[in-house]
Design a protein around this motif. Structure first.
Motif, PDB file in Angstrom:
ATOM      1  N   UNK A  25      16.294   2.059  18.336  1.00  0.00           N
ATOM      2  CA  UNK A  25      15.762   0.952  17.544  1.00  0.00           C
ATOM      3  C   UNK A  25      15.851   1.228  16.060  1.00  0.00           C
ATOM      4  N   UNK A  26      16.000   0.148  15.271  1.00  0.00           N
ATOM      5  CA  UNK A  26      16.049   0.256  13.809  1.00  0.00           C
ATOM      6  C   UNK A  26      15.252  -0.906  13.229  1.00  0.00           C
ATOM      7  N   UNK A  27      14.433  -0.611  12.207  1.00  0.00           N
ATOM      8  CA  UNK A  27      13.597  -1.637  11.618  1.00  0.00           C
ATOM      9  C   UNK A  27      13.593  -1.528  10.091  1.00  0.00           C
ATOM     10  N   UNK A  28      13.699  -2.657   9.453  1.00  0.00           N
ATOM     11  CA  UNK A  28      13.548  -2.757   8.000  1.00  0.00           C
ATOM     12  C   UNK A  28      12.075  -2.571   7.664  1.00  0.00           C
ATOM     13  N   UNK A  29      11.786  -2.168   6.421  1.00  0.00           N
ATOM     14  CA  UNK A  29      10.367  -1.978   6.067  1.00  0.00           C
ATOM     15  C   UNK A  29       9.610  -3.306   6.037  1.00  0.00           C
ATOM     16  N   UNK A  30      10.329  -4.417   6.056  1.00  0.00           N
ATOM     17  CA  UNK A  30       9.659  -5.724   6.174  1.00  0.00           C
ATOM     18  C   UNK A  30       9.339  -6.062   7.623  1.00  0.00           C
ATOM     19  N   UNK A  31       9.819  -5.251   8.552  1.00  0.00           N
ATOM     20  CA  UNK A  31       9.613  -5.508   9.983  1.00  0.00           C
ATOM     21  C   UNK A  31       9.101  -4.251  10.681  1.00  0.00           C
ATOM     22  N   UNK A  32       8.217  -3.512  10.041  1.00  0.00           N
ATOM     23  CA  UNK A  32       7.714  -2.263  10.628  1.00  0.00           C
ATOM     24  C   UNK A  32       7.108  -2.545  11.999  1.00  0.00           C
ATOM     25  N   UNK A  33       7.557  -1.848  13.039  1.00  0.00           N
ATOM     26  CA  UNK A  33       7.020  -2.097  14.382  1.00  0.00           C
ATOM     27  C   UNK A  33       5.604  -1.541  14.522  1.00  0.00           C
ATOM     28  N   UNK A  34       4.900  -1.998  15.508  1.00  0.00           N
ATOM     29  CA  UNK A  34       3.571  -1.460  15.788  1.00  0.00           C
ATOM     30  C   UNK A  34       3.722  -0.216  16.658  1.00  0.00           C
ATOM     31  N   UNK A  35       2.672   0.581  16.699  1.00  0.00           N
ATOM     32  CA  UNK A  35       2.692   1.776  17.546  1.00  0.00           C
ATOM     33  C   UNK A  35       2.871   1.386  19.010  1.00  0.00           C
ATOM     34  N   UNK A  36       2.300   0.239  19.404  1.00  0.00           N
ATOM     35  CA  UNK A  36       2.422  -0.217  20.786  1.00  0.00           C
ATOM     36  C   UNK A  36       3.893  -0.476  21.149  1.00  0.00           C
ATOM     37  N   UNK A  37       4.643  -1.047  20.215  1.00  0.00           N
ATOM     38  CA  UNK A  37       6.071  -1.326  20.475  1.00  0.00           C
ATOM     39  C   UNK A  37       6.833  -0.032  20.675  1.00  0.00           C
ATOM     40  N   UNK A  38       6.578   0.952  19.817  1.00  0.00           N
ATOM     41  CA  UNK A  38       7.281   2.231  19.936  1.00  0.00           C
ATOM     42  C   UNK A  38       6.858   2.963  21.190  1.00  0.00           C
ATOM     43  N   UNK A  39       5.562   2.940  21.504  1.00  0.00           N
ATOM     44  CA  UNK A  39       5.084   3.619  22.715  1.00  0.00           C
ATOM     45  C   UNK A  39       5.703   3.016  23.964  1.00  0.00           C
ATOM     46  N   UNK A  40       5.896   1.697  23.967  1.00  0.00           N
ATOM     47  CA  UNK A  40       6.514   1.037  25.119  1.00  0.00           C
ATOM     48  C   UNK A  40       7.959   1.473  25.281  1.00  0.00           C
ATOM     49  N   UNK A  41       8.632   1.744  24.163  1.00  0.00           N
ATOM     50  CA  UNK A  41      10.047   2.150  24.212  1.00  0.00           C
ATOM     51  C   UNK A  41      10.219   3.619  24.564  1.00  0.00           C
ATOM     52  N   UNK A  42       9.138   4.397  24.474  1.00  0.00           N
ATOM     53  CA  UNK A  42       9.260   5.840  24.706  1.00  0.00           C
ATOM     54  C   UNK A  42       8.558   6.304  25.983  1.00  0.00           C
ATOM     55  N   UNK A  43       8.065   5.374  26.767  1.00  0.00           N
ATOM     56  CA  UNK A  43       7.406   5.770  28.014  1.00  0.00           C
ATOM     57  C   UNK A  43       8.446   6.152  29.069  1.00  0.00           C
TER      58      UNK A  43
END
Length: 367
Positions: A349-367
């Motif tokens: 995943x890649x995100x611009x600083x205007x679209x910083x993901x939430x911790x929940x989004x990252x945790x879902x991608x790393x489970x």
């Protein structure tokens, strides 16, 4: 009849190529900005320091050039105000042909960015492309007074005006977020360590001289047999060159941490420099870091130690940081700062600083 065929071909070829080139650049205006900065830096050292004044304005200048390229392409296709359109187009072509020749002859900028990262061209390829294009542009310019508009004036104005407005909107969205299509080797789905390995082994062709004649061979021939080495070249240079050649991550102490970024789940926070003062966005990044469950955060920056230490303390960025070349960081993501999720070396995943993901989004991608 022959002239009419040449007219149609020239109009379609020139207009189509300008539109194609403009769309490629519109996908990634930051890439055009980076390329213009390279040119301005070269010109400032070769022609005068006043070119440094243009470096901070590289992005707006780039956007204007991109939109102008698209508008001229559309104008040529519909024969809109050909006197003005062809005068502007010829002026641009003369400038860019000089630019590509200068880059090629003096080996100043290795990629003109004519087609962005989608179709990389060598400096000489860019120059030859411009020379061929110039032939047809010159033809249209020479007969510019004889071309009649293909559409009603009001409709032509709507098309050209609409192209201008839509182009600026599309470009601004790409700047405020990320390119719509990522043509770089760090795109989502790519394995960074795999891209650091060439697709093929080099195939070397040697040239020798024996008894006054040149002999070519795919192996080194012995001097004992009368062969004198002359030169050699790699036949599959493109395939035998890795897509990523300069990715390296080191600690402040100089220890290599490149391989460490390929193990487990890494959330890379990429900072070209510390010229970022949006506290709200930094608060979002800190909240993201605090909520991580299965990913290790790492900051990659090209800033100096003292400079980044001051920055991280100002924003309470409690994350270990490592040094990476600025050019590499700009290739990795078109955002300063930017966020990249890497799992076992694969970009997830890649995100611009205007679209910083939430911790929940990252945790879902790393489970």
């Amino acid at each position: 009849m022959f002239k009419k065929i040449i007219d149609i071909f020239s109009r379609v070829f020139v207009g189509g190529l300008f539109i194609f080139s403009g769309l490629i650049k519109l996908n990634d205006p930051i890439g055009t900005k980076i390329k213009l900065e390279e040119y301005f830096e070269v010109f400032s050292s070769d022609f005068g320091s006043f070119f440094e004044w243009f470096i901070p304005m590289a992005l707006p200048i780039g956007m204007v050039l991109i939109v102008l390229e698209l508008v001229l392409g559309v104008a040529v296709l519909i024969n809109y105000k050909m006197k003005l359109s062809m005068t502007v187009m010829l002026s641009l072509m003369l400038f860019f042909t000089f630019l590509t020749f200068y880059s090629a002859y003096f080996n100043k900028v290795t990629d003109c960015g004519c087609f962005g990262d989608a179709i990389p061209l060598t400096p000489w390829q860019s120059f030859y492309k411009d020379v061929i294009l110039m032939v047809f542009v010159a033809h249209l310019f020479w007969y510019r007074n004889s071309y009649e508009p293909m559409l009603k004036s009001s409709l032509s104005q709507i098309i050209v005006g609409g192209t201008t407005i839509v182009s600026f909107i599309v470009g601004i969205v790409a700047i405020m977020h990320l390119p719509y299509i990522d043509f770089r080797p760090y795109k989502i789905g790519n394995s960074i360590p795999d891209k650091m390995i060439p697709e093929e082994s080099p195939i070397v062709q040697y040239t020798f001289e024996k008894a006054g004649e040149e002999v070519e061979a795919l192996k080194f021939l012995s001097a004992d047999e009368g062969y004198k080495y002359v030169s050699s070249k790699v036949l599959n240079e493109k395939a035998s060159t890795a897509k990523i050649t300069d990715y390296q991550v080191v600690s402040v102490e100089g220890e290599d941490f490149t391989e460490e970024t390929f193990t487990g789940n890494k959330l890379l926070l990429l900072f070209y420099n510390t010229q970022f003062d949006d506290k709200e966005k930094m608060d979002q990044i800190n909240a993201l870091i605090e909520g991580l469950e299965n990913a290790e955060p790492m900051v990659l920056t090209s800033s100096g130690e003292a400079e980044f230490e001051a920055f991280r303390h100002e924003y309470q960025l409690a994350v270990p940081y490592y040094l990476t070349d600025a050019t590499v960081l700009k290739a990795m993501i078109r955002s300063n700062p930017g966020v990249m999720l890497v799992r076992q070396g694969i970009v997830f995943g890649k995100w611009h600083h205007n679209d910083v993901p939430t911790a929940e989004e990252i945790n879902a991608l790393t489970r």
